[in-house]
Design an enzyme around this catalytic site. Structure first.
Site, PDB file in Angstrom:
ATOM      1  N   THR A  51     -24.546  28.368  73.966  1.00 28.85           N
ATOM      2  CA  THR A  51     -24.858  29.740  74.405  1.00 28.85           C
ATOM      3  C   THR A  51     -25.933  30.396  73.534  1.00 28.85           C
ATOM      4  O   THR A  51     -25.945  30.235  72.324  1.00 28.85           O
ATOM      5  CB  THR A  51     -23.573  30.590  74.368  1.00 28.85           C
ATOM      6  OG1 THR A  51     -22.566  29.929  75.120  1.00 28.85           O
ATOM      7  CG2 THR A  51     -23.800  31.977  74.933  1.00 28.85           C
ATOM      8  N   PHE A  80     -22.277  33.456  69.796  1.00 28.34           N
ATOM      9  CA  PHE A  80     -20.862  33.243  70.154  1.00 28.34           C
ATOM     10  C   PHE A  80     -20.377  31.849  69.759  1.00 28.34           C
ATOM     11  O   PHE A  80     -19.518  31.282  70.444  1.00 28.34           O
ATOM     12  CB  PHE A  80     -20.621  33.422  71.663  1.00 28.34           C
ATOM     13  CG  PHE A  80     -20.990  34.777  72.206  1.00 28.34           C
ATOM     14  CD1 PHE A  80     -20.576  35.932  71.575  1.00 28.34           C
ATOM     15  CD2 PHE A  80     -21.726  34.888  73.374  1.00 28.34           C
ATOM     16  CE1 PHE A  80     -20.905  37.180  72.093  1.00 28.34           C
ATOM     17  CE2 PHE A  80     -22.055  36.129  73.903  1.00 28.34           C
ATOM     18  CZ  PHE A  80     -21.644  37.289  73.260  1.00 28.34           C
ATOM     19  N   GLU A 119     -13.472  21.379  78.294  1.00 26.03           N
ATOM     20  CA  GLU A 119     -13.244  22.696  77.689  1.00 26.03           C
ATOM     21  C   GLU A 119     -12.402  23.558  78.626  1.00 26.03           C
ATOM     22  O   GLU A 119     -11.487  24.255  78.193  1.00 26.03           O
ATOM     23  CB  GLU A 119     -14.606  23.365  77.420  1.00 26.03           C
ATOM     24  CG  GLU A 119     -14.469  24.734  76.779  1.00 26.03           C
ATOM     25  CD  GLU A 119     -15.811  25.361  76.395  1.00 26.03           C
ATOM     26  OE1 GLU A 119     -16.868  24.736  76.637  1.00 26.03           O
ATOM     27  OE2 GLU A 119     -15.783  26.471  75.836  1.00 26.03           O
ATOM     28  N   GLY A 133     -25.397  33.108  78.558  1.00 29.03           N
ATOM     29  CA  GLY A 133     -24.582  31.910  78.438  1.00 29.03           C
ATOM     30  C   GLY A 133     -24.317  31.234  79.775  1.00 29.03           C
ATOM     31  O   GLY A 133     -24.197  30.008  79.853  1.00 29.03           O
ATOM     32  N   GLY A 168       6.525  48.886  76.619  1.00 31.74           N
ATOM     33  CA  GLY A 168       6.222  50.313  76.471  1.00 31.74           C
ATOM     34  C   GLY A 168       5.284  50.527  75.286  1.00 31.74           C
ATOM     35  O   GLY A 168       4.406  49.699  75.026  1.00 31.74           O
ATOM     36  N   GLN A 213      15.799  47.048  88.728  1.00 33.98           N
ATOM     37  CA  GLN A 213      15.287  45.991  89.624  1.00 33.98           C
ATOM     38  C   GLN A 213      13.773  45.786  89.439  1.00 33.98           C
ATOM     39  O   GLN A 213      13.282  44.657  89.501  1.00 33.98           O
ATOM     40  CB  GLN A 213      15.593  46.350  91.080  1.00 33.98           C
ATOM     41  CG  GLN A 213      15.323  45.195  92.020  1.00 33.98           C
ATOM     42  CD  GLN A 213      15.554  45.562  93.475  1.00 33.98           C
ATOM     43  OE1 GLN A 213      15.077  46.588  93.950  1.00 33.98           O
ATOM     44  NE2 GLN A 213      16.304  44.734  94.179  1.00 33.98           N
ATOM     45  N   ARG A 273      16.412  46.005  75.063  1.00 28.64           N
ATOM     46  CA  ARG A 273      15.978  47.408  75.086  1.00 28.64           C
ATOM     47  C   ARG A 273      16.728  48.196  76.158  1.00 28.64           C
ATOM     48  O   ARG A 273      16.906  47.718  77.282  1.00 28.64           O
ATOM     49  CB  ARG A 273      14.473  47.454  75.379  1.00 28.64           C
ATOM     50  CG  ARG A 273      13.885  48.834  75.495  1.00 28.64           C
ATOM     51  CD  ARG A 273      13.729  49.488  74.155  1.00 28.64           C
ATOM     52  NE  ARG A 273      13.023  50.765  74.262  1.00 28.64           N
ATOM     53  CZ  ARG A 273      12.856  51.597  73.239  1.00 28.64           C
ATOM     54  NH1 ARG A 273      13.352  51.304  72.039  1.00 28.64           N
ATOM     55  NH2 ARG A 273      12.194  52.734  73.401  1.00 28.64           N
TER      56      ARG A 273
HETATM   57  C1  LIG Z   1     -15.054  34.287  71.279  1.00 28.85           C
HETATM   58  C2  LIG Z   1     -16.085  33.432  71.963  1.00 28.85           C
HETATM   59  C3  LIG Z   1     -16.234  32.106  71.601  1.00 28.85           C
HETATM   60  C4  LIG Z   1     -17.228  31.318  72.189  1.00 28.85           C
HETATM   61  N1  LIG Z   1     -17.440  30.042  71.732  1.00 28.85           N
HETATM   62  C5  LIG Z   1     -18.555  29.383  72.148  1.00 28.85           C
HETATM   63  C6  LIG Z   1     -18.932  28.136  71.518  1.00 28.85           C
HETATM   64  O1  LIG Z   1     -18.250  27.632  70.630  1.00 28.85           O
HETATM   65  N2  LIG Z   1     -20.080  27.533  71.936  1.00 28.85           N
HETATM   66  C7  LIG Z   1     -20.870  28.054  72.915  1.00 28.85           C
HETATM   67  O2  LIG Z   1     -21.900  27.471  73.235  1.00 28.85           O
HETATM   68  N3  LIG Z   1     -20.538  29.231  73.535  1.00 28.85           N
HETATM   69  C8  LIG Z   1     -19.408  29.891  73.163  1.00 28.85           C
HETATM   70  N4  LIG Z   1     -19.079  31.101  73.754  1.00 28.85           N
HETATM   71  C9  LIG Z   1     -19.945  31.640  74.787  1.00 28.85           C
HETATM   72  C10 LIG Z   1     -19.326  31.708  76.175  1.00 28.85           C
HETATM   73  O3  LIG Z   1     -19.255  30.432  76.745  1.00 28.85           O
HETATM   74  C11 LIG Z   1     -20.184  32.710  76.983  1.00 28.85           C
HETATM   75  O4  LIG Z   1     -19.854  34.001  76.511  1.00 28.85           O
HETATM   76  C12 LIG Z   1     -19.965  32.608  78.475  1.00 28.85           C
HETATM   77  O5  LIG Z   1     -20.445  31.386  78.961  1.00 28.85           O
HETATM   78  C13 LIG Z   1     -20.669  33.760  79.236  1.00 28.85           C
HETATM   79  O6  LIG Z   1     -21.991  33.887  78.821  1.00 28.85           O
HETATM   80  P1  LIG Z   1     -22.542  35.350  78.391  1.00 28.85           P
HETATM   81  O7  LIG Z   1     -21.563  35.924  77.440  1.00 28.85           O
HETATM   82  O8  LIG Z   1     -23.936  35.207  77.925  1.00 28.85           O
HETATM   83  O9  LIG Z   1     -22.478  36.209  79.694  1.00 28.85           O
HETATM   84  P2  LIG Z   1     -23.621  36.296  80.848  1.00 28.85           P
HETATM   85  O10 LIG Z   1     -24.012  34.935  81.255  1.00 28.85           O
HETATM   86  O11 LIG Z   1     -24.677  37.234  80.380  1.00 28.85           O
HETATM   87  O12 LIG Z   1     -22.794  36.967  82.017  1.00 28.85           O
HETATM   88  C14 LIG Z   1     -22.566  38.382  82.069  1.00 28.85           C
HETATM   89  C15 LIG Z   1     -21.805  38.685  83.359  1.00 28.85           C
HETATM   90  O13 LIG Z   1     -22.604  38.301  84.481  1.00 28.85           O
HETATM   91  C16 LIG Z   1     -21.859  37.423  85.308  1.00 28.85           C
HETATM   92  N5  LIG Z   1     -22.727  36.409  85.905  1.00 28.85           N
HETATM   93  C17 LIG Z   1     -23.643  35.629  85.268  1.00 28.85           C
HETATM   94  N6  LIG Z   1     -24.185  34.768  86.145  1.00 28.85           N
HETATM   95  C18 LIG Z   1     -23.601  34.991  87.337  1.00 28.85           C
HETATM   96  C19 LIG Z   1     -23.736  34.419  88.644  1.00 28.85           C
HETATM   97  N7  LIG Z   1     -24.559  33.390  88.885  1.00 28.85           N
HETATM   98  N8  LIG Z   1     -22.971  34.906  89.636  1.00 28.85           N
HETATM   99  C20 LIG Z   1     -22.109  35.933  89.405  1.00 28.85           C
HETATM  100  N9  LIG Z   1     -21.932  36.519  88.208  1.00 28.85           N
HETATM  101  C21 LIG Z   1     -22.676  36.055  87.195  1.00 28.85           C
HETATM  102  C22 LIG Z   1     -20.848  36.769  84.393  1.00 28.85           C
HETATM  103  O14 LIG Z   1     -19.755  36.261  85.122  1.00 28.85           O
HETATM  104  C23 LIG Z   1     -20.492  37.931  83.502  1.00 28.85           C
HETATM  105  O15 LIG Z   1     -19.525  38.727  84.125  1.00 28.85           O
HETATM  106  C24 LIG Z   1     -18.050  31.876  73.205  1.00 28.85           C
HETATM  107  C25 LIG Z   1     -17.866  33.211  73.596  1.00 28.85           C
HETATM  108  C26 LIG Z   1     -16.931  33.993  72.969  1.00 28.85           C
HETATM  109  C27 LIG Z   1     -16.848  35.454  73.334  1.00 28.85           C
END
Ligand SMILES: Cc1cc2nc3c(=O)[nH]c(=O)nc-3n(C[C@H](O)[C@H](O)[C@H](O)COP(=O)(O)OP(=O)(O)OC[C@H]3O[C@@H](n4cnc5c(N)ncnc54)[C@H](O)[C@@H]3O)c2cc1C
Length: 325
Positions: A74, A104, A189, A79, A286, A226, A215
């Site tokens: 990423t 990330f 993954e 990403g 709660g 229920q 509780r």
């Molecule tokens: C705690 C954490 C650990 C991580 N660990 C790793 C790691 O070890 N190695 C690594 O490489 N990455 C890692 N990641 C990255 C993770 O895989 C990305 O955050 C994820 O793939 C989303 O990419 P982005 O955050 O850039 O979001 P973006 O790609 O910018 O997406 C933003 C929004 O747009 C939406 N979107 C994007 N494209 C489309 C589409 N074609 N259609 C519809 N909606 C879309 C997404 O669903 C999202 O809601 C990690 C992330 C976190 C937060």
């Protein structure tokens, strides 16, 4: 825990890997699992596609628990759109010169090396390769350790490459074939994330059952209402259905059956389930559910990343829709 059995199980033996993930998740710390699991993300490209020398030099010390590996795909610019990644690796004699940044990256501040996706060719998915980049390479820097909502036990970093010279023998797999390796790795993954979501739901359910039996409100136990009993019944049903679906997908992956559609479905199902179940668990607790004193609060926070990492729910739905339309 960083045993060879764990990692090789991940490559061939998905069910064993699920057992390990589930049991580690029982610690209640998904961050711990995320941190430990980076070997399962970073090593498969090397083990499946690397040279014997790379396996000895990079995979072996990680499996022996002596080194830490991280997967770096990423980038700050996005990403989801992996094919558009921008970090370049330009050939210069017997080295690649790497420039760009990643974000990330789990275990990014601690890793001894990164299995990094870089652009060695032209635009798009056909220009991507995997390079093993050692973090003591001059020009490499951890630019930021990110503060997160959950997974506090695991470090997540932004990384920077400024003219990092990486030997060509660190190329893993064929040049410009990295995109397919990234996609292959994602299946693995996603399965791990399913197991994490399923156990998150299971723990939230178990904690809620215990609490609801103890509780009291309006002179009776919460289980006397229920609405609470039905909430618990629905939580239990979702957890069980999701776990069984994940197990089926894992068994089919082990049998060599293509499960790209199904693993995407299983990830979305499991994370929707864990979103709902952790939300309902906090509700049953709660005000106490909103405090750091109870596990459900941590499960609720740690859970939030599961429908984002390893491919977002929206990206999963894109994959599924392409395969069913
Ligand atoms: C705690 C954490 C650990 C991580 N660990 C790793 C790691 O070890 N190695 C690594 O490489 N990455 C890692 N990641 C990255 C993770 O895989 C990305 O955050 C994820 O793939 C989303 O990419 P982005 O955050 O850039 O979001 P973006 O790609 O910018 O997406 C933003 C929004 O747009 C939406 N979107 C994007 N494209 C489309 C589409 N074609 N259609 C519809 N909606 C879309 C997404 O669903 C999202 O809601 C990690 C992330 C976190 C937060």
């Amino acid at each position: 825990m960083n045993s060879p059995a764990t990692c090789s199980a991940n490559i061939k033996g998905k069910k064993n890997n699920i057992v390990v993930t589930e049991e580690l998740m029982r610690s209640g710390s998904a961050g711990l699992v995320a941190g430990i699991s980076t070997l399962d993300l970073a090593l498969p490209p090397i083990i499946n596609h690397g040279t014997l020398e790379q396996k000895k030099r990079f995979a072996k010390p990680v499996l022996a628990g002596k080194k830490i590996a991280a997967l770096a795909v990423t980038e700050p610019s996005g990403g989801s759109d992996v094919a558009n990644l921008k970090t370049t690796a330009v050939r210069d004699g017997d080295h690649y010169v790497v420039n760009g940044s990643k974000t990330f990256i789990t275990s990014g501040t601690k890793a001894d090396f990164l299995t990094a996706a870089v652009r060695t060719g032209g635009d798009g998915y056909g220009g991507i390769s995997f390079l093993v980049i050692e973090t003591d390479t001059p020009g490499f820097a951890v630019s930021k350790k990110l503060l997160k909502t959950g997974w506090w036990a695991s470090d997540t970093a932004e990384l920077f490459f400024d003219d990092c010279r990486v030997p060509v023998e660190n190329l893993t797999g064929e040049e410009n074939q990295g995109f397919y390796m990234i996609m292959e790795n994602f299946q693995n993954e996603r399965l791990g994330l399913c197991a994490m979501a399923n156990m998150t739901g299971q723990l939230a359910l178990e904690e809620s059952l215990k609490y609801a039996k103890e509780r009291e409100a309006f002179g009776k136990k919460l289980t006397g209402f229920q609405v609470t009993r039905h909430k618990l019944a629905e939580m239990a049903t979702l957890v069980e259905a999701s776990r069984e679906f994940t197990y089926r997908v894992a068994a089919r992956m082990d049998a060599g059956i293509n499960q790209i559609k199904e693993i995407s479905m299983a990830k979305n199902f499991a994370t929707k389930m864990s979103n709902k179940v952790t939300f309902d668990a906090v509700q049953i607790f709660g005000g106490y559910g909103f405090t750091r004193e109870y596990l459900v609060e941590r499960l609720y926070r740690d859970n939030r990343i599961l429908s984002i990492g390893g491919g977002t729910s929206e990206v999963m739905n894109e994959i599924i829709s392409k395969m069913i339309l």
